[in-house]
Enzyme design. Structure first.
Site, PDB file in Angstrom:
ATOM      1  N   GLU A 125      41.313  86.452  62.199  1.00  0.00           N
ATOM      2  CA  GLU A 125      40.332  87.425  62.632  1.00  0.00           C
ATOM      3  C   GLU A 125      39.367  86.254  63.750  1.00  0.00           C
ATOM      4  OE1 GLU A 125      39.909  89.919  58.723  1.00  0.00           O
ATOM      5  OE2 GLU A 125      38.823  88.043  58.817  1.00  0.00           O
ATOM      6  N   CYS A 149      36.663  74.822  50.138  1.00  0.00           N
ATOM      7  CA  CYS A 149      35.180  75.133  49.966  1.00  0.00           C
ATOM      8  C   CYS A 149      35.083  76.357  49.004  1.00  0.00           C
ATOM      9  CB  CYS A 149      34.357  75.016  51.303  1.00  0.00           C
ATOM     10  SG  CYS A 149      34.793  73.744  52.337  1.00  0.00           S
ATOM     11  N   SER A 233      32.620  73.173  64.875  1.00  0.00           N
ATOM     12  CA  SER A 233      32.000  73.033  63.435  1.00  0.00           C
ATOM     13  C   SER A 233      33.358  72.218  62.483  1.00  0.00           C
ATOM     14  CB  SER A 233      31.792  74.360  62.712  1.00  0.00           C
ATOM     15  OG  SER A 233      31.190  74.151  61.466  1.00  0.00           O
ATOM     16  N   LEU A 256      27.477  70.768  56.071  1.00  0.00           N
ATOM     17  CA  LEU A 256      26.878  69.796  55.219  1.00  0.00           C
ATOM     18  C   LEU A 256      26.917  70.426  53.650  1.00  0.00           C
ATOM     19  CD1 LEU A 256      26.106  66.872  55.165  1.00  0.00           C
ATOM     20  CD2 LEU A 256      23.822  67.425  55.529  1.00  0.00           C
ATOM     21  N   ASN A 332      26.249  84.811  52.164  1.00  0.00           N
ATOM     22  CA  ASN A 332      26.779  85.844  52.153  1.00  0.00           C
ATOM     23  C   ASN A 332      27.564  86.300  51.039  1.00  0.00           C
ATOM     24  OD1 ASN A 332      25.697  86.673  54.807  1.00  0.00           O
ATOM     25  ND2 ASN A 332      26.904  85.027  55.431  1.00  0.00           N
TER      26      ASN A 332
END
Length: 400
Positions: A125, A149, A233, A256, A332
């Site tokens: 995506e 994560c 990133s 971070l 989110n």
């Protein structure tokens, strides 16, 4: 609310790719460097004395004009066009579905065939975010993600494989195709002005392909997006951070999200391999970092987890001496997550403390939440769809 999870040591730091890329019998020229294009021309019999000129013509048609067929390349002789079409394509990823948020954000589901076997085709995506003064395209670097994560929806996916340079550049080209954003736009403006490597995957675990793709995207004779408008990133792949500055030269962003190793080990398990101290030293060593080219530190705001004023104070202390800005990201929520977004007044207090300490601390406006296109939410749901539903989505995308 503190999430209830397994001990962080039970979470693997990294995933192993399940597959490697298998090129189709007739490969696309998208994503090749000028040197590689010259080699391909040599393979089909173009004389050495002509190759430089032909490469420049191809580069112009591919990346400046966005040609979708060799037949469109009218400044190249018919004979060479026919020979090119016999051996190569200019295919980009295929749009399977497009979703448009009520805020104008667009999310595209893109199919990436593996070889000539559509049963093994994978999907990624990418997201386009229109704003008043810019249009930002969020690009993926992997099918799935290397990392785990705990707050990130994409991190719950398997890592299938790395994308090729052509598949990364192809996302930018698809966006320009869909937005009618090539050189022949009547008003001469561009809708895609900024690129962020913040989609599916960890870019620095696919270093070579990401580097090669971004050098093409930033080339001023083609797609021409300034490297100062391209941001990569990373969650902190320390050995490749300085290398990215030297070999790619784009803006750097660091995911971070915590200021103490114990918490970051849980939120970003990669921290167990490259802890905060090593990560921040790599940022201090990043080539080109200055007050004019600050490093962005992304910090997702998790209620009761990392949003206290003590966290803000330690964040300011840790970043001392690094030309930085802090991007605060309201979390989110996604189905099944154990985390909640920080209360708005707490986000404002956190931001105010950082701002008063001398750092820019914008709070990122959530975009595309209604289509799961917001930060940390990229994860294709189409695996759950029936063949009939997938065909319907594809037909809708083709008729737009």
């Amino acid at each position: 609310m503190q999430p209830t999870t397994e001990p962080h040591n039970a979470i693997p730091v990294e995933k192993t790719p399940l597959e490697t890329y298998v090129p189709p019998a007739k490969p696309s020229l998208i994503g090749l460097s000028r040197t590689e294009l010259a080699d391909r021309l040599g393979e089909i019999g173009v004389a050495p004395a002509q190759r430089k000129m032909r490469v420049q013509q191809l580069w112009h048609w591919l990346y400046f004009r966005g040609a979708q067929s060799f037949d469109d390349m009218t400044s190249i002789s018919k004979g060479i066009r026919a020979e090119l079409a016999q051996h190569f394509t200019v295919d980009r990823p295929e749009v399977v579905a497009e979703q448009i948020s009520n805020d104008g954000t667009r999310k595209w589901l893109l199919r990436l065939p593996s070889g000539d076997n559509l049963q093994k085709a994978h999907e990624v995506e990418c997201v386009y975010i229109p704003e008043t003064d810019r249009g930002t395209l969020c690009v993926s670097s992997q099918v799935g993600c290397t990392l785990n994560c705990s707050f990130c929806h994409t991190g719950t996916q398997r890592l299938v494989r790395n994308l090729t340079a052509g598949e990364i550049v192809g996302q930018v080209m698809v966006a320009r195709d869909r937005l009618n954003d090539w050189a022949d736009r009547e008003d001469g403006t561009r809708r895609v002005t900024n690129i962020v490597m913040m989609g599916m995957g960890e870019p620095l675990y696919n270093f070579d392909a990401v580097r090669d793709a971004l050098l093409i995207v930033g080339d001023n004779e083609g797609i021409g997006i300034s490297r100062r408008r391209i941001t990569l990133s990373t969650s902190g792949v320390v050995p490749n951070i300085v290398r990215a500055g030297e070999e790619i030269g784009v803006m750097l962003a660091i995911s971070l999200h915590a200021v103490r190793d114990e918490l970051r080990n849980e939120l970003v398990p990669l921290n167990r391999k490259y802890p905060i101290k090593e990560l921040l030293q790599a940022c201090r060593d990043y080539p080109g970092a200055s007050n004019a080219r600050r490093i962005t530190f992304e910090y997702v705001m998790l209620k009761g987890v990392n949003d206290s004023l003590d966290d803000a104070k330690l964040l300011v202390k840790l970043l001392k001496g690094i030309p930085a800005k802090i991007n605060l990201i309201p979390f989110n929520p996604w189905p099944g997550t154990a985390y909640e977004c920080s209360d708005w007044d707490q986000i404002e207090k956190f931001s105010e403390y950082i701002f008063n300490a001398g750092y820019s601390s914008p709070v990122r406006t959530p975009r595309g939440r209604d289509i799961l296109a917001a930060c940390g939410q990229l994860k294709s749901e189409t695996e759950k769809l029936s063949a009939r539903e997938r065909q319907a989505l594809r037909a809708m995308a083709m008729t737009d």
